[in-house]
Write a protein that holds these residues in place. Sequence first.
Motif, PDB file in Angstrom:
ATOM      1  N   LEU A  81      36.509  33.431  37.516  1.00  0.00           N
ATOM      2  CA  LEU A  81      36.388  31.838  37.297  1.00  0.00           C
ATOM      3  C   LEU A  81      37.547  32.316  38.477  1.00  0.00           C
ATOM      4  N   PRO A  82      37.633  31.234  39.653  1.00  0.00           N
ATOM      5  CA  PRO A  82      38.370  31.824  40.667  1.00  0.00           C
ATOM      6  C   PRO A  82      40.081  31.158  40.109  1.00  0.00           C
ATOM      7  N   ASN A  83      40.607  31.822  40.474  1.00  0.00           N
ATOM      8  CA  ASN A  83      42.766  31.979  40.448  1.00  0.00           C
ATOM      9  C   ASN A  83      42.867  31.015  41.263  1.00  0.00           C
ATOM     10  N   GLY A  84      43.035  30.257  41.546  1.00  0.00           N
ATOM     11  CA  GLY A  84      43.259  28.838  42.604  1.00  0.00           C
ATOM     12  C   GLY A  84      44.310  28.712  42.424  1.00  0.00           C
ATOM     13  N   ASN A  85      44.959  29.936  42.830  1.00  0.00           N
ATOM     14  CA  ASN A  85      46.863  30.214  43.111  1.00  0.00           C
ATOM     15  C   ASN A  85      46.791  30.151  44.648  1.00  0.00           C
ATOM     16  N   SER A  86      46.019  30.993  45.583  1.00  0.00           N
ATOM     17  CA  SER A  86      45.569  31.711  46.502  1.00  0.00           C
ATOM     18  C   SER A  86      45.162  30.584  47.618  1.00  0.00           C
ATOM     19  N   GLY A  87      44.779  30.690  48.416  1.00  0.00           N
ATOM     20  CA  GLY A  87      44.509  29.820  49.559  1.00  0.00           C
ATOM     21  C   GLY A  87      44.862  28.289  50.323  1.00  0.00           C
ATOM     22  N   GLY A  88      46.146  27.782  49.493  1.00  0.00           N
ATOM     23  CA  GLY A  88      46.737  26.467  49.097  1.00  0.00           C
ATOM     24  C   GLY A  88      45.424  25.498  48.788  1.00  0.00           C
TER      25      GLY A  88
ATOM     26  N   TYR B  82      38.753  25.112  44.888  1.00  0.00           N
ATOM     27  CA  TYR B  82      37.630  25.737  45.274  1.00  0.00           C
ATOM     28  C   TYR B  82      37.427  26.344  43.266  1.00  0.00           C
ATOM     29  N   LYS B  83      38.412  26.319  43.052  1.00  0.00           N
ATOM     30  CA  LYS B  83      38.428  26.432  41.601  1.00  0.00           C
ATOM     31  C   LYS B  83      38.192  25.566  40.808  1.00  0.00           C
ATOM     32  N   LEU B  84      38.513  24.367  40.992  1.00  0.00           N
ATOM     33  CA  LEU B  84      38.210  23.142  40.309  1.00  0.00           C
ATOM     34  C   LEU B  84      37.254  22.856  40.724  1.00  0.00           C
ATOM     35  N   ALA B  85      35.953  22.881  41.874  1.00  0.00           N
ATOM     36  CA  ALA B  85      35.084  23.054  42.106  1.00  0.00           C
ATOM     37  C   ALA B  85      33.877  23.615  41.199  1.00  0.00           C
ATOM     38  N   TRP B  86      34.900  25.084  41.256  1.00  0.00           N
ATOM     39  CA  TRP B  86      33.982  25.692  40.455  1.00  0.00           C
ATOM     40  C   TRP B  86      33.384  25.688  39.038  1.00  0.00           C
TER      41      TRP B  86
ATOM     42  N   GLY C  33      54.098  25.423  38.176  1.00  0.00           N
ATOM     43  CA  GLY C  33      53.360  24.603  39.014  1.00  0.00           C
ATOM     44  C   GLY C  33      51.672  25.743  39.227  1.00  0.00           C
ATOM     45  N   ASP C  34      51.731  26.210  38.145  1.00  0.00           N
ATOM     46  CA  ASP C  34      50.757  27.233  38.406  1.00  0.00           C
ATOM     47  C   ASP C  34      49.596  26.823  38.096  1.00  0.00           C
ATOM     48  N   ALA C  35      48.949  27.296  39.077  1.00  0.00           N
ATOM     49  CA  ALA C  35      47.134  26.438  38.787  1.00  0.00           C
ATOM     50  C   ALA C  35      46.420  27.351  37.059  1.00  0.00           C
TER      51      ALA C  35
ATOM     52  N   HIS D 290      47.442  23.993  35.345  1.00  0.00           N
ATOM     53  CA  HIS D 290      48.222  22.894  35.341  1.00  0.00           C
ATOM     54  C   HIS D 290      47.316  21.497  34.761  1.00  0.00           C
ATOM     55  N   PRO D 291      47.307  20.891  35.031  1.00  0.00           N
ATOM     56  CA  PRO D 291      47.032  19.381  34.309  1.00  0.00           C
ATOM     57  C   PRO D 291      45.231  19.362  34.281  1.00  0.00           C
ATOM     58  N   GLU D 292      44.466  19.590  35.796  1.00  0.00           N
ATOM     59  CA  GLU D 292      43.155  19.485  36.353  1.00  0.00           C
ATOM     60  C   GLU D 292      42.342  20.577  35.922  1.00  0.00           C
ATOM     61  N   SER D 293      42.895  21.572  35.754  1.00  0.00           N
ATOM     62  CA  SER D 293      42.700  23.037  35.481  1.00  0.00           C
ATOM     63  C   SER D 293      41.983  22.789  34.103  1.00  0.00           C
ATOM     64  N   ARG D 294      42.787  22.809  33.257  1.00  0.00           N
ATOM     65  CA  ARG D 294      42.969  22.598  31.526  1.00  0.00           C
ATOM     66  C   ARG D 294      41.593  21.570  31.509  1.00  0.00           C
ATOM     67  N   ALA D 295      42.039  20.176  32.187  1.00  0.00           N
ATOM     68  CA  ALA D 295      41.339  19.006  31.797  1.00  0.00           C
ATOM     69  C   ALA D 295      39.523  19.251  31.935  1.00  0.00           C
TER      70      ALA D 295
END
Length: 256
Positions: free
Chosen positions: A107-114, A120-124, A165-167, A170-175
């Motif tokens: 699964l994408p890490n989500g910390n790079s690429g702003g 992209y992580k959340l969409a994945w 604040g790490d991805a 992040h609450p959105e990742s955990r959700a």
Amino acid sequence: MKIATWNVNSIRQREAHVRRWLEACLPDILLLQEIKSETATFPALPFHGLGYTAEAVGQKSYNGVAVLARIPFTVRERALPGLPEGDAQARYIEIEAEGVVIAGIYLPNGNSGGEAGFAYKLAWMDRLAERAEALLAVDTPLVIAGDYNVCPTDEDYAPGALSPGDALLHPESRARFRRLLWSGLTDAVRAVHPHGTQYTFWDYQAGAWQRDLGLRIDHALLSPTLAERLVAAAPDREERAQPQPSDHVPVMIELG
DNA sequence: ATGCCGGGTCCTACCCGA
């Protein structure tokens, strides 16, 4: 049936580690992430001698997933269904063995690429949830295992191992991780070990291993009938103490 | 506080990971 997952951080650098671990632990299936190898150059031959056949989904330099199996299997998917056609990141392989569908994920890490990288992580994760729900809707025996790059709860990382604040937390990742659980999947390691540290990753930097500043980010999720068969699930933390280790350790589950 | 380590590649300084 023993199924394991391991982010090896380059299969070329870790080939001997994987061979030794396979001989010692004898999983039926080993899912690999971050092979950092192109599909055609995945080193399958060294594992044939141990009775394992290989299937890789690779790309140059980054990412890449693979399956090593000592039981017969068929490949169902080589990319996560639902992603845009042009998405070439090698992060998903789905197989079937002994009537069980097994998805190996990076699964994408989500910390790079702003913001785009995090989106992209959340969409994945949204596409992964849709895939899981589609398979569960028809009662598919399902394992989704790999590097999720999510610490599901505050028990899943050492204080100080991540910034607030790490991805990965992040609450959105955990959700989105919780959505997978609410869809009916069981977190195998937490089913066997409900509390306490079960880290699967320690950074190479700042003495993270020596100080036990770890994360639990590699997971195996099970559909209901497989969760009822679960007899063991744990990370193999000793692997982190080997010379030239991956920064992740294997996680093995056993179904009775 | 990322870039302390350790992969990768345009071979060598720089990108990326979690």
